[in-house]
Scaffold this motif. Structure first.
Motif, PDB file in Angstrom:
ATOM      1  N   PHE A  91       0.860  -1.188   0.000  1.00 55.68           N
ATOM      2  CA  PHE A  91       0.000   0.000   0.000  1.00 55.68           C
ATOM      3  C   PHE A  91       0.893   1.234   0.000  1.00 55.68           C
ATOM      4  CE2 PHE A  91      -3.057   3.104   1.144  1.00 55.68           C
ATOM      5  CZ  PHE A  91      -4.328   2.562   1.035  1.00 55.68           C
ATOM      6  N   PHE A  93       0.595   5.051   0.634  1.00 55.83           N
ATOM      7  CA  PHE A  93      -0.348   6.046   1.151  1.00 55.83           C
ATOM      8  C   PHE A  93      -0.169   7.372   0.424  1.00 55.83           C
ATOM      9  CE2 PHE A  93      -0.173   2.883   4.372  1.00 55.83           C
ATOM     10  CZ  PHE A  93      -1.389   2.924   5.019  1.00 55.83           C
ATOM     11  N   SER A  95       0.030  10.189   1.670  1.00 57.21           N
ATOM     12  CA  SER A  95       1.040  11.007   2.358  1.00 57.21           C
ATOM     13  C   SER A  95       2.355  10.241   2.529  1.00 57.21           C
ATOM     14  CB  SER A  95       0.507  11.402   3.722  1.00 57.21           C
ATOM     15  OG  SER A  95       0.155  10.233   4.443  1.00 57.21           O
ATOM     16  N   ALA A  97       3.428   8.132   4.392  1.00 61.30           N
ATOM     17  CA  ALA A  97       3.442   7.473   5.703  1.00 61.30           C
ATOM     18  C   ALA A  97       4.748   6.730   5.952  1.00 61.30           C
ATOM     19  CB  ALA A  97       2.245   6.525   5.849  1.00 61.30           C
ATOM     20  N   LEU A  98       5.878   7.330   5.574  1.00 58.90           N
ATOM     21  CA  LEU A  98       7.168   6.711   5.867  1.00 58.90           C
ATOM     22  C   LEU A  98       7.440   6.819   7.363  1.00 58.90           C
ATOM     23  CD1 LEU A  98       9.245   8.111   2.879  1.00 58.90           C
ATOM     24  CD2 LEU A  98       8.261   5.827   3.137  1.00 58.90           C
ATOM     25  N   PHE A  99       8.256   5.887   7.873  1.00 57.24           N
ATOM     26  CA  PHE A  99       8.598   5.919   9.292  1.00 57.24           C
ATOM     27  C   PHE A  99       9.737   6.909   9.496  1.00 57.24           C
ATOM     28  CE2 PHE A  99       7.279   1.368   8.563  1.00 57.24           C
ATOM     29  CZ  PHE A  99       5.977   1.580   8.952  1.00 57.24           C
ATOM     30  N   HIS A 101      11.475   7.835  11.974  1.00 54.18           N
ATOM     31  CA  HIS A 101      12.616   7.532  12.841  1.00 54.18           C
ATOM     32  C   HIS A 101      13.562   6.519  12.213  1.00 54.18           C
ATOM     33  CE1 HIS A 101       9.608   4.488  13.632  1.00 54.18           C
ATOM     34  NE2 HIS A 101      10.531   3.728  14.149  1.00 54.18           N
ATOM     35  N   PHE A 110      11.553  -2.743   6.556  1.00 53.51           N
ATOM     36  CA  PHE A 110      10.558  -2.952   7.617  1.00 53.51           C
ATOM     37  C   PHE A 110       9.637  -4.168   7.389  1.00 53.51           C
ATOM     38  CE2 PHE A 110       6.610  -2.253   9.879  1.00 53.51           C
ATOM     39  CZ  PHE A 110       7.020  -1.826  11.138  1.00 53.51           C
ATOM     40  N   ARG A 142      18.112   9.774   6.185  1.00 50.04           N
ATOM     41  CA  ARG A 142      16.845   9.859   6.921  1.00 50.04           C
ATOM     42  C   ARG A 142      15.749  10.142   5.900  1.00 50.04           C
ATOM     43  NH1 ARG A 142      16.238   8.866  11.983  1.00 50.04           N
ATOM     44  NH2 ARG A 142      18.269   8.117  12.612  1.00 50.04           N
ATOM     45  N   THR A 144      13.456  12.083   6.221  1.00 49.40           N
ATOM     46  CA  THR A 144      13.152  13.519   6.249  1.00 49.40           C
ATOM     47  C   THR A 144      14.125  14.295   5.372  1.00 49.40           C
ATOM     48  OG1 THR A 144      14.415  13.543   8.295  1.00 49.40           O
ATOM     49  CG2 THR A 144      12.029  13.623   8.491  1.00 49.40           C
ATOM     50  N   ARG A 158       9.054   0.176  -0.206  1.00 47.50           N
ATOM     51  CA  ARG A 158       8.619  -0.479   1.029  1.00 47.50           C
ATOM     52  C   ARG A 158       7.402  -1.366   0.748  1.00 47.50           C
ATOM     53  NH1 ARG A 158       6.524   3.196   5.888  1.00 47.50           N
ATOM     54  NH2 ARG A 158       4.780   3.410   4.450  1.00 47.50           N
TER      55      ARG A 158
ATOM     56  N   THR B 172      -2.056   6.922  10.580  1.00 47.52           N
ATOM     57  CA  THR B 172      -1.536   6.526   9.272  1.00 47.52           C
ATOM     58  C   THR B 172      -0.256   5.695   9.378  1.00 47.52           C
ATOM     59  OG1 THR B 172      -2.402   8.609   8.515  1.00 47.52           O
ATOM     60  CG2 THR B 172      -1.091   7.372   6.963  1.00 47.52           C
ATOM     61  N   ASN B 173       0.664   6.133  10.215  1.00 45.70           N
ATOM     62  CA  ASN B 173       1.923   5.398  10.342  1.00 45.70           C
ATOM     63  C   ASN B 173       1.687   3.979  10.848  1.00 45.70           C
ATOM     64  OD1 ASN B 173       5.216   6.205  11.082  1.00 45.70           O
ATOM     65  ND2 ASN B 173       4.051   7.243   9.503  1.00 45.70           N
ATOM     66  N   ALA B 176       0.275   1.937   8.126  1.00 51.11           N
ATOM     67  CA  ALA B 176       1.359   1.562   7.212  1.00 51.11           C
ATOM     68  C   ALA B 176       2.081   0.339   7.752  1.00 51.11           C
ATOM     69  CB  ALA B 176       2.334   2.726   7.037  1.00 51.11           C
ATOM     70  N   VAL B 179      -0.145  -2.837   7.155  1.00 46.61           N
ATOM     71  CA  VAL B 179      -0.131  -3.398   5.791  1.00 46.61           C
ATOM     72  C   VAL B 179       1.247  -3.920   5.430  1.00 46.61           C
ATOM     73  CG1 VAL B 179      -2.095  -2.405   4.570  1.00 46.61           C
ATOM     74  CG2 VAL B 179      -0.037  -1.064   4.850  1.00 46.61           C
ATOM     75  N   ASN B 195       7.978   6.883  17.559  1.00 43.74           N
ATOM     76  CA  ASN B 195       7.473   8.170  17.080  1.00 43.74           C
ATOM     77  C   ASN B 195       7.243   9.147  18.220  1.00 43.74           C
ATOM     78  OD1 ASN B 195       7.442   8.090  14.330  1.00 43.74           O
ATOM     79  ND2 ASN B 195       5.396   7.223  14.168  1.00 43.74           N
ATOM     80  N   ARG B 197       8.928   9.134  21.092  1.00 43.42           N
ATOM     81  CA  ARG B 197      10.086   9.019  21.965  1.00 43.42           C
ATOM     82  C   ARG B 197      10.403  10.310  22.724  1.00 43.42           C
ATOM     83  NH1 ARG B 197      15.142   7.928  18.340  1.00 43.42           N
ATOM     84  NH2 ARG B 197      14.578   9.998  17.678  1.00 43.42           N
ATOM     85  N   ASP B 276      17.747  14.956  13.968  1.00 44.29           N
ATOM     86  CA  ASP B 276      16.946  14.070  13.135  1.00 44.29           C
ATOM     87  C   ASP B 276      16.037  14.853  12.207  1.00 44.29           C
ATOM     88  OD1 ASP B 276      18.091  11.978  14.273  1.00 44.29           O
ATOM     89  OD2 ASP B 276      16.311  11.165  15.247  1.00 44.29           O
ATOM     90  N   ALA B 277      15.440  15.917  12.774  1.00 41.07           N
ATOM     91  CA  ALA B 277      14.460  16.677  12.008  1.00 41.07           C
ATOM     92  C   ALA B 277      15.130  17.470  10.901  1.00 41.07           C
ATOM     93  CB  ALA B 277      13.687  17.606  12.933  1.00 41.07           C
TER      94      ALA B 277
END
Ligand SMILES: Nc1ncnc2c1ncn2[C@@H]1O[C@H](COP(=O)(O)OP(=O)(O)O)[C@@H](O)[C@H]1O
Ligand SMILES: [Mg+2]
Lengths: 271, 278
Positions: A91, A93, A95, A97-99, A101, A110, A142, A144, A158, B172-173, B176, B179, B195, B197, B276-277
Motif C-alpha cells: 500500500f 499512502f 502522504s 506514511a514513511l517511518f 525515525h 521494515f 533519513r 526527512t 517499502r 496513518t503510520n 502503514a 499493511v 514516534n 520518543r 533528526d528533524a
C-alpha cells in the motif's frame, strides 16, 4: 537482478462483489454496492472526483477498512474479513506514511524485518529495490532528508519489498509537481509491467488514468459509474456523468493553459 | 513587499531586547539565585564540612531511599502512563473524557491530601490496615507507602506528555506498519513508541524530578523515621528544623544535582531530535 529465494507471488485477480460501506449509521454510503473484477496482472485506475469513495474502496481492498456488505476475493479466496497484515498487499499512502525515525533502507526493510526474514536476504532485497527505484545511494539517508519524488519511491519500495500479489496506490503523484508527475507515471507503468503484481491506482486526474491504466473505473458518490478500458471509455463514455467528468476536466485543463492537458483530447490509449 | 519583510525584525528590536532581558532576569531571580544561595550556603563552612554533611550516614540513607523511590515509581509510571495515553489516543470509548480528567486528579488535589488518602486507606485504623500489618505488610510509615504516594503524585507526567504526541501522530503510520505485515505488538514497539520518543522522555524527566523532590504526600505517609523512612526532601526539612542550615543546604545540592542530570538528559535528547528533524 540479485538472486533471491524465489518467493515472488503470482499476481492475484481481484473480485469486488456488491461492496458497500457507510461510516456512520444511516449516513450516506462512502462506497455503495460496487462490483468490479480486476484480472491478474492488470493495472486499474480508480477515477472520480474528491469524496467519491476512491480511498475508502482502496482501504477495503487493503484490509484497513471493512465493508458493511459485500465480498472481496483475491484469486477466488474470500479475504473480506482478513486483517491487513495477512492480505499480502503493498500500500502506498497518499502522504507516503514513511517511518520518520528510520532511514530509507530501514523503511524498505521494515516489512521483511517484521516477518523475521534472514539478515542477508533483507540486505539483498533492499539493495535490489534501491536500484529498481533508482535511488541507489540514498539508503543511509533519513526519510526527512529526501525530496518528495524520492520519498514516493521509498514508499513504493517499502510496499514492494515482501513481493505483494496486489499493489495499491492512493493518489501516488498527488503531492508532486507536474513534470515529476508525468515522468513518474510512465516509469510506474513500466515498473508494473516488470513486476508480477495486480495494481490499483487511485487518482482524480483522468488524463493520468487514461494514460497508464489497463482498466479505468469511474466512481461517483460511492457508485461505480463505468469500468472499461481507456479506449472504450473515450469512445463511449456511456453515462452523462462520465462524459461530463471527462470533458469538464478537459475544458478546465484548457483554461489553465499548461499545454500538457491538451494532449488528452486526442489521448490514444495504447493498451 | 521587501520593506514589509524587513520591518517586523527591524522595528521591535528594542521590544525583543527588553523581553529577552526580562525573561533572563526573571529566570535569574527565580531559578539562578536560589541555586546560587543553595551552593553558597552549603559551602559556607568549607568543603570539608560540606563533604561531611553529604556523607553523613543519615544523609546516605535518605539518598538511598530517594533513589529507590525513583527507581520504582518512574518505571511503574512509564508502564501505566504509556498504557493510559495509548488507550486514550487510539480508542474512543465511553468514559474517555472522564478518564482524561481522572489522570489529572493528582495535580488537582493537594499532595498532603494525597498522602492522607494512603494513610486512611492502609493505616492502622483503616479497614484493611490491621490485616495488612498482621501479615507483615507495612505500608504507612514504611518505604512501600512512600513509593505508593509518589507513584500517585507523579502519575500525570508521562500520560500527559505522551497523549498529545500520540494524538498528533495519528493512525496513518500505524496503518502503514499493519499493511507492511506487522502485528499490533510490533507496530506498537517499532512505530508508535519510537514516534513518541521525545514526549516519552520529557514525561520521564518530569516524573523523575518530581519523584525525587516530592515533599507533601511523602511527608504524611513517611512518619519521619530517620534512617528508615526519610527521603532527601524530608531529611532536608529535619536538618533545617534543627538549625543546621548549611547541612540542609548541602543535602539540597544532591537534589539539585539530580535535577541537573535529568535536565542534561532532556537536552541531549532534544538535540538528537533536532538533528533528526534537520
Ligand atoms: N474515516 C472516515 N469517517 C467518516 N467519513 C469518512 C471517513 N473516510 C471517508 N469518509 C467519507 O466517505 C466519503 C468518501 O471518502 P473517500 O473514500 O476518502 O473519497 P476520495 O478518496 O474519493 O476522495 C466522503 O464523503 C468522506 O467524507
Ligand atoms: Mg482519497
Amino acid at each position: 537482478m540479485t538472486a533471491l529465494p524465489s518467493r515472488s507471488t503470482a499476481p492475484a485477480a481481484i473480485d469486488i462483489r456488491n461492496v458497500s460501506k457507510a461510516f456512520a449509521h444511516g449516513a450516506l454510503a462512502a462506497v455503495a454496492d460496487v462490483s468490479l473484477r480486476i484480472p491478474a496482472g492488470q493495472l486499474l485506475a480508480l477515477l472520480g472526483p474528491s469524496g467519491s469513495g476512491k480511498t475508502t474502496l482502496l482501504r477495503i481492498l487493503a484490509g484497513l477498512e471493512f465493508p458493511d456488505a459485500g465480498v472481496v476475493q483475491f484469486d477466488g479466496v474470500d479475504v473480506t474479513d482478513r486483517p491487513a497484515r495477512l492480505r499480502g498487499v503493498g500500500f502506498v499512502f497518499q502522504s507516503y506514511a514513511l517511518f520518520r525515525h528510520l532511514t530509507v533502507a530501514e523503511n524498505i526493510a521494515f516489512p521483511l524485518r517484521v516477518r523475521h526474514r534472514p539478515r542477508n536476504e533483507i540486505r539483498a532485497r533492499v539493495e535490489e529495490l534501491l536500484v529498481l527505484m533508482q535511488i541507489e545511494g540514498l539508503g543511509g539517508r533519513r526519510v526527512t532528508q529526501v525530496s518528495g519524488g524520492q520519498a514516493q519511491r521509498v514508499a513504493l519500495a517499502r510496499a514492494l519489498a515482501p513481493h505483494p500479489a496486489v499493489l495499491l496506490l492512493d493518489e501516488p503523484f498527488g503531492a508532486l509537481d507536474t513534470e515529476v508527475r508525468q515522468e513518474l507515471r510512465e516509469w510506474l507503468r513500466r515498473l508494473h509491467d516488470e513486476l508480477r503484481v495486480t495494481s490499483v491506482l487511485v487518482t482524480h486526474d483522468q488524463e493520468e488514468a487514461l494514460a497508464i491504466a489497463d482498466l479505468v473505473a469511474v466512481l461517483r458518490a460511492g457508485h461505480l459509474e463505468r469500468a472499461a478500458t481507456p479506449a472504450e471509455i473515450m469512445a463511449r463514455p456511456a453515462s452523462a456523468f462520465v462524459e461530463r467528468f471527462l470533458s469538464t476536466t478537459r475544458a478546465g485543463a484548457r483554461c489553465t493553459g499548461t499545454g500538457r492537458h491538451l494532449e488528452i483530447a486526442h489521448a490514444e490509449p495504447a493498451r | 513587499m521587501s520593506r514589509r519583510r524587513v520591518r517586523p525584525t527591524d522595528d521591535p528590536a528594542v521590544v525583543r531586547w527588553v523581553l529577552t532581558a526580562l525573561a533572563l532576569g526573571v529566570f535569574g531571580v527565580l531559578v539562578g539565585l536560589p541555586v546560587a544561595v543553595v551552593v553558597a550556603g552549603a559551602l559556607r563552612h568549607g568543603v570539608e564540612a560540606y563533604l561531611r554533611a553529604i556523607t553523613d550516614p543519615l544523609t546516605v540513607d535518605a539518598l538511598q531511599l530517594t533513589l529507590l523511590v525513583v527507581a520504582v515509581a518512574v518505571p511503574v509510571n512509564i508502564v501505566f502512563g504509556v498504557a493510559a495515553a495509548w488507550a486514550l489516543a487510539k480508542f474512543d470509548f465511553p468514559g474517555r473524557a472522564a478518564l482524561i480528567t481522572l489522570i489529572d486528579l493528582p495535580f488537582a488535589v493537594s499532595p498532603v491530601i494525597s498522602g492522607l488518602v494512603f494513610v486512611l486507606l492502609f493505616g492502622g485504623r483503616s479497614l484493611i490496615g490491621p490485616w495488612l500489618i498482621a501479615h507483615g505488610w507495612h505500608i504507612v510509615f514504611a518505604p512501600a507507602g512512600i513509593i505508593l504516594a509518589t507513584v500517585f503524585v507523579t502519575f500525570p507526567f508521562v500520560a500527559r506528555e505522551l497523549l498529545p504526541a500520540l494524538e498528533a501522530a495519528g493512525r496513518t503510520n500505524e496503518e502503514a506498519a499493519l499493511v507492511c505485515g506487522a502485528t499490533g505488538w510490533q507496530t506498537f514497539w517499532r512505530v508508535t513508541l519510537p514516534n513518541a520518543r521525545g514526549a516519552l522522555l520529557a514525561g520521564v524527566a518530569l516524573a523523575t524530578a518530581r519523584a525525587a523532590g516530592e515533599f507533601g504526600a511523602v511527608s504524611v505517609v513517611s512518619g519521619h523515621i530517620r534512617g528508615r523512612t526519610n527521603t532527601l526532601p524530608l531529611h532536608i526539612e529535619i536538618l533545617y528544623n534543627e538549625y543546621d542550615f548549611s547541612g540542609a543546604l548541602a543535602v539540597a545540592t544532591l537534589l539539585v544535582a539530580l535535577a541537573l542530570v535529568t535536565l542534561a538528559i532532556r537536552w541531549a535528547v532534544d538535540a538528537h531530535a533536532a538533528r533528526d528533524a534537520a
